[in-house]
Design a protein around this motif. Structure first.
Motif, PDB file in Angstrom:
ATOM      1  N   THR A 437       0.879  -1.218   0.050  1.00 13.99           N
ATOM      2  CA  THR A 437       0.116   0.036  -0.060  1.00 13.99           C
ATOM      3  C   THR A 437       0.873   1.152  -0.136  1.00 13.99           C
ATOM      4  OG1 THR A 437      -1.558  -1.223   1.416  1.00 13.99           O
ATOM      5  CG2 THR A 437      -1.762   1.282   1.193  1.00 13.99           C
ATOM      6  N   ALA A 438       0.678   2.098  -1.061  1.00 13.17           N
ATOM      7  CA  ALA A 438       1.743   3.383  -1.209  1.00 13.17           C
ATOM      8  C   ALA A 438       2.014   4.196   0.152  1.00 13.17           C
ATOM      9  CB  ALA A 438       1.018   4.270  -2.235  1.00 13.17           C
ATOM     10  N   LEU A 439       0.837   4.275   1.052  1.00 12.78           N
ATOM     11  CA  LEU A 439       1.125   5.112   2.026  1.00 12.78           C
ATOM     12  C   LEU A 439       2.198   4.626   2.967  1.00 12.78           C
ATOM     13  CD1 LEU A 439      -2.554   6.501   2.959  1.00 12.78           C
ATOM     14  CD2 LEU A 439      -0.521   7.836   2.089  1.00 12.78           C
ATOM     15  N   TYR A 440       2.190   3.233   3.027  1.00 14.05           N
ATOM     16  CA  TYR A 440       3.201   2.455   3.874  1.00 14.05           C
ATOM     17  C   TYR A 440       4.430   2.155   3.148  1.00 14.05           C
ATOM     18  CZ  TYR A 440      -0.554   2.135   7.111  1.00 14.05           C
ATOM     19  OH  TYR A 440      -1.835   2.559   7.873  1.00 14.05           O
ATOM     20  N   MET A 441       4.767   2.324   1.939  1.00 12.00           N
ATOM     21  CA  MET A 441       5.693   1.436   0.939  1.00 12.00           C
ATOM     22  C   MET A 441       6.904   2.368   1.061  1.00 12.00           C
ATOM     23  SD  MET A 441       3.774   0.170  -1.923  1.00 12.00           S
ATOM     24  CE  MET A 441       5.034  -0.425  -3.047  1.00 12.00           C
ATOM     25  N   ALA A 442       8.030   1.745   1.237  1.00  3.93           N
ATOM     26  CA  ALA A 442       9.360   2.581   1.337  1.00  3.93           C
ATOM     27  C   ALA A 442       9.421   3.137  -0.131  1.00  3.93           C
ATOM     28  CB  ALA A 442      10.596   1.634   1.598  1.00  3.93           C
ATOM     29  N   PRO A 443      10.338   4.246  -0.237  1.00  2.09           N
ATOM     30  CA  PRO A 443      10.624   5.040  -1.520  1.00  2.09           C
ATOM     31  C   PRO A 443      11.321   4.294  -2.497  1.00  2.09           C
ATOM     32  CG  PRO A 443      11.078   6.463   0.522  1.00  2.09           C
ATOM     33  CD  PRO A 443      10.723   5.257   0.827  1.00  2.09           C
ATOM     34  N   ARG A 454      15.387  -3.372   5.167  1.00  6.19           N
ATOM     35  CA  ARG A 454      15.158  -1.835   5.701  1.00  6.19           C
ATOM     36  C   ARG A 454      14.015  -1.337   5.020  1.00  6.19           C
ATOM     37  NH1 ARG A 454      21.275   1.006   5.720  1.00  6.19           N
ATOM     38  NH2 ARG A 454      22.304  -0.657   6.519  1.00  6.19           N
ATOM     39  N   SER A 455      13.568  -1.877   4.013  1.00  5.96           N
ATOM     40  CA  SER A 455      12.282  -1.430   3.221  1.00  5.96           C
ATOM     41  C   SER A 455      10.850  -1.979   4.315  1.00  5.96           C
ATOM     42  CB  SER A 455      12.202  -2.239   1.941  1.00  5.96           C
ATOM     43  OG  SER A 455      13.104  -1.935   1.149  1.00  5.96           O
ATOM     44  N   ASP A 456      11.003  -2.851   4.901  1.00  8.27           N
ATOM     45  CA  ASP A 456      10.059  -3.458   5.999  1.00  8.27           C
ATOM     46  C   ASP A 456      10.271  -2.372   7.203  1.00  8.27           C
ATOM     47  OD1 ASP A 456       8.555  -5.344   4.591  1.00  8.27           O
ATOM     48  OD2 ASP A 456       9.645  -7.104   5.721  1.00  8.27           O
ATOM     49  N   GLN A 457      11.473  -1.986   7.512  1.00 11.38           N
ATOM     50  CA  GLN A 457      11.836  -1.127   8.585  1.00 11.38           C
ATOM     51  C   GLN A 457      10.968   0.264   8.416  1.00 11.38           C
ATOM     52  OE1 GLN A 457      15.262   1.766  10.218  1.00 11.38           O
ATOM     53  NE2 GLN A 457      15.908  -0.384   9.588  1.00 11.38           N
ATOM     54  N   PHE A 458      10.934   0.695   7.232  1.00 10.24           N
ATOM     55  CA  PHE A 458      10.439   1.760   6.806  1.00 10.24           C
ATOM     56  C   PHE A 458       9.075   1.657   6.804  1.00 10.24           C
ATOM     57  CE2 PHE A 458       8.126   4.742   4.083  1.00 10.24           C
ATOM     58  CZ  PHE A 458       8.941   6.065   4.196  1.00 10.24           C
ATOM     59  N   SER A 459       8.230   0.543   6.716  1.00  9.06           N
ATOM     60  CA  SER A 459       6.715   0.328   6.734  1.00  9.06           C
ATOM     61  C   SER A 459       6.458   0.393   8.375  1.00  9.06           C
ATOM     62  CB  SER A 459       6.259  -0.742   6.035  1.00  9.06           C
ATOM     63  OG  SER A 459       6.604  -0.673   4.789  1.00  9.06           O
ATOM     64  N   PRO A 473       4.040  10.151   7.563  1.00  8.21           N
ATOM     65  CA  PRO A 473       4.939  11.244   7.414  1.00  8.21           C
ATOM     66  C   PRO A 473       5.286  12.072   6.152  1.00  8.21           C
ATOM     67  CG  PRO A 473       5.774   9.006   7.202  1.00  8.21           C
ATOM     68  CD  PRO A 473       4.425   8.852   7.651  1.00  8.21           C
ATOM     69  N   TYR A 474       4.836  11.311   5.202  1.00  5.98           N
ATOM     70  CA  TYR A 474       5.224  12.068   3.752  1.00  5.98           C
ATOM     71  C   TYR A 474       3.961  12.000   2.920  1.00  5.98           C
ATOM     72  CZ  TYR A 474       9.895  10.910   4.806  1.00  5.98           C
ATOM     73  OH  TYR A 474      11.317  11.037   5.328  1.00  5.98           O
ATOM     74  N   ASP A 475       2.703  11.665   3.502  1.00  5.35           N
ATOM     75  CA  ASP A 475       1.276  11.676   2.928  1.00  5.35           C
ATOM     76  C   ASP A 475       1.574  10.723   1.651  1.00  5.35           C
ATOM     77  OD1 ASP A 475      -0.275  13.018   4.893  1.00  5.35           O
ATOM     78  OD2 ASP A 475       0.394  15.000   4.142  1.00  5.35           O
ATOM     79  N   THR A 476       1.013  11.390   0.428  1.00  8.62           N
ATOM     80  CA  THR A 476       1.251  10.411  -0.819  1.00  8.62           C
ATOM     81  C   THR A 476       2.256  10.908  -1.706  1.00  8.62           C
ATOM     82  OG1 THR A 476      -0.221  12.398  -1.869  1.00  8.62           O
ATOM     83  CG2 THR A 476      -1.446  10.324  -0.862  1.00  8.62           C
ATOM     84  N   GLN A 477       3.102  11.599  -1.092  1.00  8.65           N
ATOM     85  CA  GLN A 477       4.308  12.292  -1.982  1.00  8.65           C
ATOM     86  C   GLN A 477       5.418  11.194  -2.027  1.00  8.65           C
ATOM     87  OE1 GLN A 477       4.210  15.417  -3.079  1.00  8.65           O
ATOM     88  NE2 GLN A 477       2.172  15.202  -2.027  1.00  8.65           N
ATOM     89  N   VAL A 478       5.620  10.403  -1.335  1.00 10.50           N
ATOM     90  CA  VAL A 478       6.332   9.065  -1.706  1.00 10.50           C
ATOM     91  C   VAL A 478       6.030   8.424  -2.993  1.00 10.50           C
ATOM     92  CG1 VAL A 478       7.203   6.836  -1.001  1.00 10.50           C
ATOM     93  CG2 VAL A 478       7.037   8.730   0.672  1.00 10.50           C
ATOM     94  N   ALA A 479       4.717   8.095  -3.126  1.00 11.93           N
ATOM     95  CA  ALA A 479       4.323   7.461  -4.455  1.00 11.93           C
ATOM     96  C   ALA A 479       4.508   8.376  -5.664  1.00 11.93           C
ATOM     97  CB  ALA A 479       2.955   6.962  -4.382  1.00 11.93           C
ATOM     98  N   LYS A 480       4.379   9.449  -5.523  1.00 10.04           N
ATOM     99  CA  LYS A 480       4.514  10.417  -6.612  1.00 10.04           C
ATOM    100  C   LYS A 480       6.216  10.900  -6.959  1.00 10.04           C
ATOM    101  CE  LYS A 480       0.498  13.099  -5.281  1.00 10.04           C
ATOM    102  NZ  LYS A 480      -0.056  14.403  -4.913  1.00 10.04           N
TER     103      LYS A 480
END
Length: 577
Positions: A437-443, A454-459, A473-480
């Protein structure tokens, strides 16, 4: 159509002029599905001539490697499985020498060289310690793939710089090479390769290509005739057919079973009694059921009939139970007992009586810091159990975390996991579609960079941030942010809030775990958990975050007030002139 990897192996060993053969060798080509999951193994060990017990070292190394490698987790990569087995063997050899009369003279201890090749899917994984060698014969070209661990003092004198059993720790060379149909791989000791040139090898192998045992024997006899003064061992592996399986070994199960029809309450199904439907959507149907053998309650999940022709979906569907069956941790959903044959395609997992973390947050919208810590620590324990098996969850979110009636937190839904061992078994070059899910996914997911724990750590940090603030923390900006440059411009929003008692150092802990650059996050989840409970001195010494980060509303109110005073001051000044 799926075709499995097919290999032909020829082997031969001779003591030569020596009174005792201190070499050892072996190979295993398992049946499916283990061939796809673990590959075929070929290994050779050469005991050092200065030791009277090195043949024990070589025999033990070969037997232990072949036995233990295939007992490692199916989820592990070849590298992890091979390295852990070799480290274990090396530790045993070293301890035997330490217990013996040769503890102060390692040249007479339990020491040997070792070379091993694992053939899995379309790749050869090579492990090497010492001066035995691995070659590849492709067409008429013979190429040495390994490097001798031997130090030369002069043209006449040299010594082994690396071997199994010399020290408590061993440095193992590892590399991967792509397979091609018709390739030959040769594993040999110095008694062979020092007395056979490339022309000898090529001609004798091609002359005996229909009997590789005879080819190996011919090369060994040729080396003896040339004056070899050592034990001689040679293994020849030919790649007859490459694996053409499009996907993972789980697809073999998909092909044998059919998708069941929709189930109804009170219906008996494969030894289960359906009690009620728990959840249903366009992708799957979930039921609470009772196992008629032991009366235990389980959850049965069946795939949607509409997606029955989608192999990728069905593979992900089967992955959930496959993972749950291999992880034994109280904070990870367990698979149901599989004690009878299945006639349909479905999964069975334990029934967790409780609610999701998403519902819990609706019921408890402002949990205190200690409660959040307790939940995050339990989720982390589940993640760590997965990471030890080289499994990444990739879809950690409030919907995929359950809290049972005893307060135990469990991770559920493994449909999006990434398993190192399964990834290696696939022959596709296409990148998996993004899971999660984009809101929880690492950049790093959005720019195609390497995915790691570390990707799971981000989530996990997003989960903690969301529980403390109700925001992201970044809203939807990570997915963009689809480029590295765009990700560098991402701005972290402080979790601090005037209405919540959250120490500033906790905010700094979250900031580090949520860094867009994975290499600037914590190396291990355990470090993140420690800093979440204990103030990191670096964060205490650091500068306080600017007011705009801590409280944007107060910043702009203050800025507006200052501007208003400035304007009033200018008006008064103009009127007095």
């Amino acid at each position: 159509m799926n075709t499995q990897l097919k290999l032909s192996i020829g082997q031969y060993s001779d003591k030569g002029v020596k009174p005792l053969n201190q070499d050892s060798y072996g190979s295993v080509i398992p049946k499916e599905p283990q061939l796809s999951l673990k590959g075929a193994a070929v290994v050779l060990a050469d005991g050092i001539s200065t030791s009277n017990v090195s043949q024990v070292a070589s025999e033990t190394s070969v037997k232990s490697f072949l036995d233990d490698y295939f007992c490692t987790s199916d989820a592990w990569s070849v590298y992890t499985s091979g390295l852990k087995v070799l480290e274990s063997i090396n530790g045993w050899l070293f301890s035997q020498t330490q217990r013996s009369e040769f503890r102060y003279n390692k040249d007479k201890g339990y020491v040997c060289t070792l070379s091993a090749a694992i053939f899995k899917a379309s790749t050869a994984h090579l492990f090497h310690v010492g001066d035995s060698r691995i070659y590849r014969l492709r067409g008429e070209g013979l190429e040495q793939l390994t490097k001798d661990h031997r130090t030369w003092i002069s043209k006449e004198k040299s010594y082994l710089s690396r071997a199994m059993g010399v020290n408590l720790d061993v440095e193992v060379d590892y590399q991967t090479v792509g397979l091609k149909q018709g390739d030959y791989y040769l594993l040999c000791t110095d008694g062979v390769y020092e007395f056979c040139d490339a022309e000898d090898v090529t001609s004798l192998i091609h002359a005996n290509e229909h009997d590789l045992d005879e080819a190996a024997k011919a090369l060994v006899q040729h080396a003896i005739e040339k004056g070899s003064d050592d034990n001689l061992t040679l293994q020849i592996v030919r790649v007859d057919k490459l694996s053409a399986t499009e996907g993972s070994p789980l697809q073999q199960q998909m092909e044998k079973l059919v998708i069941p029809p929709l189930l109804q309450p009170r219906q008996e199904f494969d030894g289960f009694l359906i009690l009620r439907e728990m959840h249903s959507n366009s992708r799957s149907h979930v039921y609470l059921a009772k196992d008629l053998e032991d009366n235990s309650q389980v959850v049965i999940k069946i795939p949607s009939v509409e997606l029955g022709n989608n192999p990728a979906y069905l593979e992900r569907f089967l992955m959930e139970e496959w993972v749950a069956r291999r992880i034994d941790n109280v904070h990870v959903m367990k698979a149901g007992m599989q004690n009878r044959k299945r006639n349909y395609l479905y999964s069975v997992t334990e029934y967790i009586e409780g609610i999701t973390l998403k519902q819990w947050l609706i019921d408890n919208p402002k949990p205190d810091l200690e409660t959040v810590r307790g939940i995050i620590e339990q989720v982390a324990k589940g993640l760590q159990a997965m990471h030890r098996l080289e499994i990444l969850h990739q879809d950690l979110k409030t919907d995929n975390v359950m809290i049972d009636t005893n307060g135990t937190v469990k991770i559920i839904d493994f449909g999006g996991v990434r398993i190192a061992g399964i990834v290696e078994a696939e022959n596709t070059l296409e990148q998996d579609e993004m899971q999660g899910t984009a809101l929880y996914m690492a950049p790093e997911y959005f720019v195609g960079e390497m995915i790691s724990s570390r990707s799971d750590q981000f989530s996990l940090a997003v989960l903690a941030y969301h529980m403390l603030s109700g925001r992201f923390p970044y809203d939807t900006q990570v997915a963009k942010a689809r480029t590295v440059a765009a990700q560098k411009r991402l701005k972290y929003r402080s979790v601090l809030d005037e209405e919540r008692e959250i120490p500033a150092w906790v905010d700094q802990t979250l900031r580090k775990a949520l860094n867009p650059n994975p290499f600037k996050r914590y190396e291990e989840i355990s470090e993140f958990l420690y800093d979440l409970r204990n103030p990191n001195p670096k964060f205490l010494r650091g500068p306080r975050p600017p007011l705009m980060d801590r409280n944007p509303v107060r910043f702009w109110k203050s800025t507006s007030f200052v501007l208003a005073l400035t304007v009033v001051g200018l008006l008064v000044y103009l009127q007095t002139k």
